[in-house]
Write a protein that holds these residues in place. Structure first.
Motif, PDB file in Angstrom:
ATOM      1  N   ARG A  16      46.258  27.590  22.706  1.00 16.43           N
ATOM      2  CA  ARG A  16      47.695  27.679  22.379  1.00 16.43           C
ATOM      3  C   ARG A  16      48.080  29.110  22.028  1.00 16.43           C
ATOM      4  NH1 ARG A  16      51.700  28.573  22.802  1.00 16.43           N
ATOM      5  NH2 ARG A  16      53.590  28.085  21.649  1.00 16.43           N
ATOM      6  N   SER A  17      47.253  29.788  21.253  1.00 12.99           N
ATOM      7  CA  SER A  17      47.539  31.163  20.856  1.00 12.99           C
ATOM      8  C   SER A  17      47.472  32.116  22.047  1.00 12.99           C
ATOM      9  CB  SER A  17      46.552  31.608  19.773  1.00 12.99           C
ATOM     10  OG  SER A  17      46.732  32.959  19.427  1.00 12.99           O
ATOM     11  N   VAL A  18      46.450  31.953  22.881  1.00  6.62           N
ATOM     12  CA  VAL A  18      46.284  32.838  24.039  1.00  6.62           C
ATOM     13  C   VAL A  18      47.428  32.645  25.029  1.00  6.62           C
ATOM     14  CG1 VAL A  18      44.817  33.329  26.035  1.00  6.62           C
ATOM     15  CG2 VAL A  18      43.792  33.008  23.774  1.00  6.62           C
ATOM     16  N   VAL A  19      47.798  31.400  25.288  1.00  5.01           N
ATOM     17  CA  VAL A  19      48.897  31.139  26.223  1.00  5.01           C
ATOM     18  C   VAL A  19      50.218  31.672  25.666  1.00  5.01           C
ATOM     19  CG1 VAL A  19      50.276  29.312  27.291  1.00  5.01           C
ATOM     20  CG2 VAL A  19      47.784  29.203  27.366  1.00  5.01           C
ATOM     21  N   ARG A  20      50.405  31.581  24.364  1.00  6.61           N
ATOM     22  CA  ARG A  20      51.625  32.123  23.758  1.00  6.61           C
ATOM     23  C   ARG A  20      51.732  33.624  24.024  1.00  6.61           C
ATOM     24  NH1 ARG A  20      50.436  31.472  18.650  1.00  6.61           N
ATOM     25  NH2 ARG A  20      51.309  29.370  18.489  1.00  6.61           N
ATOM     26  N   ASP A  21      50.645  34.333  23.819  1.00  3.94           N
ATOM     27  CA  ASP A  21      50.657  35.784  24.051  1.00  3.94           C
ATOM     28  C   ASP A  21      50.832  36.106  25.539  1.00  3.94           C
ATOM     29  OD1 ASP A  21      50.328  36.137  21.357  1.00  3.94           O
ATOM     30  OD2 ASP A  21      48.176  36.562  21.473  1.00  3.94           O
ATOM     31  N   ILE A  58      44.255  36.450  30.066  1.00  7.24           N
ATOM     32  CA  ILE A  58      43.722  35.168  29.598  1.00  7.24           C
ATOM     33  C   ILE A  58      42.206  35.113  29.795  1.00  7.24           C
ATOM     34  CG2 ILE A  58      43.729  32.676  29.992  1.00  7.24           C
ATOM     35  CD1 ILE A  58      46.708  32.910  30.658  1.00  7.24           C
ATOM     36  N   ALA A  59      41.728  35.579  30.943  1.00 14.57           N
ATOM     37  CA  ALA A  59      40.291  35.565  31.210  1.00 14.57           C
ATOM     38  C   ALA A  59      39.532  36.370  30.163  1.00 14.57           C
ATOM     39  CB  ALA A  59      40.011  36.109  32.600  1.00 14.57           C
ATOM     40  N   GLY A  60      40.046  37.543  29.835  1.00 15.78           N
ATOM     41  CA  GLY A  60      39.384  38.390  28.845  1.00 15.78           C
ATOM     42  C   GLY A  60      39.358  37.768  27.464  1.00 15.78           C
ATOM     43  N   ARG A  61      40.492  37.183  27.064  1.00 11.73           N
ATOM     44  CA  ARG A  61      40.563  36.569  25.738  1.00 11.73           C
ATOM     45  C   ARG A  61      39.645  35.351  25.639  1.00 11.73           C
ATOM     46  NH1 ARG A  61      45.445  37.361  22.764  1.00 11.73           N
ATOM     47  NH2 ARG A  61      44.755  35.633  21.448  1.00 11.73           N
ATOM     48  N   MET A  62      39.636  34.504  26.665  1.00  4.33           N
ATOM     49  CA  MET A  62      38.808  33.300  26.599  1.00  4.33           C
ATOM     50  C   MET A  62      37.319  33.643  26.659  1.00  4.33           C
ATOM     51  SD  MET A  62      41.241  31.329  26.057  1.00  4.33           S
ATOM     52  CE  MET A  62      40.376  29.775  25.862  1.00  4.33           C
ATOM     53  N   LYS A  63      36.969  34.692  27.396  1.00  4.15           N
ATOM     54  CA  LYS A  63      35.567  35.114  27.438  1.00  4.15           C
ATOM     55  C   LYS A  63      35.113  35.608  26.068  1.00  4.15           C
ATOM     56  CE  LYS A  63      32.308  38.120  29.854  1.00  4.15           C
ATOM     57  NZ  LYS A  63      32.138  39.142  30.924  1.00  4.15           N
ATOM     58  N   ALA A  64      35.985  36.346  25.397  1.00  6.48           N
ATOM     59  CA  ALA A  64      35.637  36.851  24.064  1.00  6.48           C
ATOM     60  C   ALA A  64      35.508  35.715  23.053  1.00  6.48           C
ATOM     61  CB  ALA A  64      36.693  37.858  23.606  1.00  6.48           C
ATOM     62  N   LEU A  84      31.861  23.157  29.938  1.00  5.52           N
ATOM     63  CA  LEU A  84      33.293  23.241  29.648  1.00  5.52           C
ATOM     64  C   LEU A  84      33.871  24.358  30.505  1.00  5.52           C
ATOM     65  CD1 LEU A  84      33.305  22.904  25.759  1.00  5.52           C
ATOM     66  CD2 LEU A  84      34.137  21.211  27.396  1.00  5.52           C
ATOM     67  N   ARG A  85      34.996  24.079  31.173  1.00  5.24           N
ATOM     68  CA  ARG A  85      35.567  25.064  32.094  1.00  5.24           C
ATOM     69  C   ARG A  85      37.066  25.178  31.872  1.00  5.24           C
ATOM     70  NH1 ARG A  85      36.195  24.420  38.561  1.00  5.24           N
ATOM     71  NH2 ARG A  85      35.648  22.305  37.982  1.00  5.24           N
ATOM     72  N   TRP A  86      37.533  26.398  31.646  1.00  6.48           N
ATOM     73  CA  TRP A  86      38.962  26.683  31.556  1.00  6.48           C
ATOM     74  C   TRP A  86      39.501  26.964  32.951  1.00  6.48           C
ATOM     75  CZ3 TRP A  86      41.187  25.877  26.969  1.00  6.48           C
ATOM     76  CH2 TRP A  86      40.387  25.927  25.828  1.00  6.48           C
ATOM     77  N   VAL A  87      40.673  26.417  33.244  1.00  4.65           N
ATOM     78  CA  VAL A  87      41.309  26.614  34.542  1.00  4.65           C
ATOM     79  C   VAL A  87      42.743  27.076  34.300  1.00  4.65           C
ATOM     80  CG1 VAL A  87      41.901  25.605  36.760  1.00  4.65           C
ATOM     81  CG2 VAL A  87      39.875  24.801  35.548  1.00  4.65           C
ATOM     82  N   VAL A  88      43.081  28.250  34.836  1.00  2.00           N
ATOM     83  CA  VAL A  88      44.382  28.849  34.542  1.00  2.00           C
ATOM     84  C   VAL A  88      45.207  29.054  35.806  1.00  2.00           C
ATOM     85  CG1 VAL A  88      43.546  31.251  34.681  1.00  2.00           C
ATOM     86  CG2 VAL A  88      45.577  30.723  33.331  1.00  2.00           C
ATOM     87  N   ASP A  89      46.488  28.763  35.679  1.00  2.00           N
ATOM     88  CA  ASP A  89      47.486  29.235  36.638  1.00  2.00           C
ATOM     89  C   ASP A  89      48.340  30.221  35.855  1.00  2.00           C
ATOM     90  OD1 ASP A  89      49.490  29.722  38.469  1.00  2.00           O
ATOM     91  OD2 ASP A  89      49.541  27.669  39.194  1.00  2.00           O
ATOM     92  N   PRO A  90      48.193  31.520  36.117  1.00  2.00           N
ATOM     93  CA  PRO A  90      48.884  32.507  35.271  1.00  2.00           C
ATOM     94  C   PRO A  90      50.395  32.409  35.349  1.00  2.00           C
ATOM     95  CG  PRO A  90      47.904  33.551  37.200  1.00  2.00           C
ATOM     96  CD  PRO A  90      47.377  32.149  37.169  1.00  2.00           C
ATOM     97  N   ILE A  91      50.927  32.165  36.540  1.00  3.65           N
ATOM     98  CA  ILE A  91      52.351  31.895  36.716  1.00  3.65           C
ATOM     99  C   ILE A  91      52.465  30.752  37.721  1.00  3.65           C
ATOM    100  CG2 ILE A  91      54.607  32.769  37.404  1.00  3.65           C
ATOM    101  CD1 ILE A  91      53.614  34.235  34.991  1.00  3.65           C
ATOM    102  N   CYS A 105      55.939  28.649  34.483  1.00  2.00           N
ATOM    103  CA  CYS A 105      55.163  28.469  33.261  1.00  2.00           C
ATOM    104  C   CYS A 105      53.798  29.131  33.381  1.00  2.00           C
ATOM    105  CB  CYS A 105      54.986  26.976  32.957  1.00  2.00           C
ATOM    106  SG  CYS A 105      54.017  26.086  34.199  1.00  2.00           S
ATOM    107  N   VAL A 106      53.150  29.260  32.238  1.00  4.21           N
ATOM    108  CA  VAL A 106      51.731  29.627  32.150  1.00  4.21           C
ATOM    109  C   VAL A 106      50.980  28.345  31.812  1.00  4.21           C
ATOM    110  CG1 VAL A 106      49.999  31.039  30.998  1.00  4.21           C
ATOM    111  CG2 VAL A 106      52.328  31.932  31.328  1.00  4.21           C
ATOM    112  N   SER A 107      49.960  28.009  32.610  1.00  2.00           N
ATOM    113  CA  SER A 107      49.252  26.739  32.432  1.00  2.00           C
ATOM    114  C   SER A 107      47.765  26.991  32.257  1.00  2.00           C
ATOM    115  CB  SER A 107      49.497  25.832  33.646  1.00  2.00           C
ATOM    116  OG  SER A 107      48.729  24.645  33.552  1.00  2.00           O
ATOM    117  N   LEU A 108      47.184  26.364  31.235  1.00  2.00           N
ATOM    118  CA  LEU A 108      45.751  26.503  30.963  1.00  2.00           C
ATOM    119  C   LEU A 108      45.187  25.143  30.611  1.00  2.00           C
ATOM    120  CD1 LEU A 108      43.311  28.420  30.585  1.00  2.00           C
ATOM    121  CD2 LEU A 108      44.013  28.688  28.194  1.00  2.00           C
ATOM    122  N   GLY A 109      44.202  24.695  31.392  1.00  2.00           N
ATOM    123  CA  GLY A 109      43.570  23.406  31.142  1.00  2.00           C
ATOM    124  C   GLY A 109      42.089  23.559  30.862  1.00  2.00           C
ATOM    125  N   LEU A 110      41.532  22.579  30.165  1.00  2.00           N
ATOM    126  CA  LEU A 110      40.103  22.568  29.838  1.00  2.00           C
ATOM    127  C   LEU A 110      39.485  21.299  30.407  1.00  2.00           C
ATOM    128  CD1 LEU A 110      37.650  23.759  28.279  1.00  2.00           C
ATOM    129  CD2 LEU A 110      38.392  22.376  26.320  1.00  2.00           C
TER     130      LEU A 110
END
Length: 265
Positions: A16-21, A58-64, A84-91, A105-110
């Motif tokens: 939620r925090s990463v997607v907000r940023d 998003i990739a950098g933040r989730m990796k960290a 566990l795998r994160w899947v992102v559509d940046p736009i 939207c920005v979409s991030l699923g786990l």
């Protein structure tokens, strides 16, 4: 009341925090209204500078935050593997974004294996945030949501996504079937938000003949928690390539499934 595992709860809060940023970044880079700004990957399939920048962020933040988790993005593909795998559509809805429109939207699923576990979808231009955690509800701006109770096709609103990968006769066949039911057809140009609209009751159904995992990963847990019915997208090839998806409220799902000939799970 049961509580989610600390590991999943932590991941949802972090997402939620990463997607907000990321959404703030996308808003700052959003083109002014007018002709589309970006490059065409295929017919009506736009790519903007923002897509790459947001995905990299998003990739950098989730990796960290979660270095052992897998990661897959629309632009970069699978860059890490894990249970566990994160899947992102940046736009998602880039054609709208490229013209300065608001429906994107920005979409991030786990996912855990092939099970959707959590999702965050933020549409910053609409000031809306969808969140979900499997087994613990679906929310829009912090308030619980449910799929609609519309059961009569003549009262239903059904959206269908368009793709240049789908032959025109196939697309028109499905649209005709929707209209024969007496339902109102719609097309908004953003698959993730259309699926979120089904979860929140703003739509009664959504269909797209070819759609990818990154377009739907953030919405799949939302749909499950909101009580919608969904076609077997992941089972039918959605984990590794484009596949058909149909999502609908539970009261009209079978009628719509029969009409458009897309089976449900």
């Amino acid at each position: 009341m049961k509580t989610p595992s600390p590991a999943l709860a932590c991941r949802l809060e972090a997402a939620r925090s990463v997607v907000r940023d990321a959404a703030r970044m996308a808003m700052a880079m959003r083109p002014q209204p007018g002709g589309p700004q970006g490059e065409l990957k295929a017919a009506q399939d736009w790519l903007t500078e923002t897509d790459g920048a947001v995905e990299a962020f998003i990739a950098g933040r989730m990796k960290a935050l979660f270095p052992d988790d897998g990661f897959e993005g629309e632009e970069g593909g699978v860059t890490r593997t894990g249970s566990l795998r994160w899947v992102v559509d940046p736009i998602d809805g880039t054609s709208n974004y490229a013209r300065g429109r608001s429906r994107w939207c920005v979409s991030l699923g786990l996912l855990e294996g092939d099970e959707p576990m959590a999702g965050v979808i933020e549409a910053p231009a609409l000031q809306e945030v969808y969140t979900s955690l499997r087994g613990y509800g679906a929310f829009l701006n912090g308030k619980p949501i449910q799929a609609s109770r519309v059961a009569e096709p003549s009262r239903a609103m059904i959206e269908m996504g368009w793709s240049g990968r789908v032959p025109k006769p196939v697309f028109m066949e499905k649209i005709d079937a929707i209209m024969e039911l007496g339902a109102m057809p719609r097309s908004g140009g953003c698959g993730a938000l259309a699926l979120a609209d089904v979860a929140s009751g703003r739509l009664d159904g959504y269909i797209e003949i070819v759609i990818n995992l990154w377009d739907v990963a953030g919405a799949l847990p939302l749909l499950a928690e909101a009580g919608a019915r969904v076609s077997p997208f992941l089972r039918d090839g959605g984990l590794t390539g484009g596949a058909v998806i149909m999502a609908a409220n539970p009261h009209i799902a079978q009628t719509l499934s029969d009409a458009v000939r897309i089976p449900l799970e």
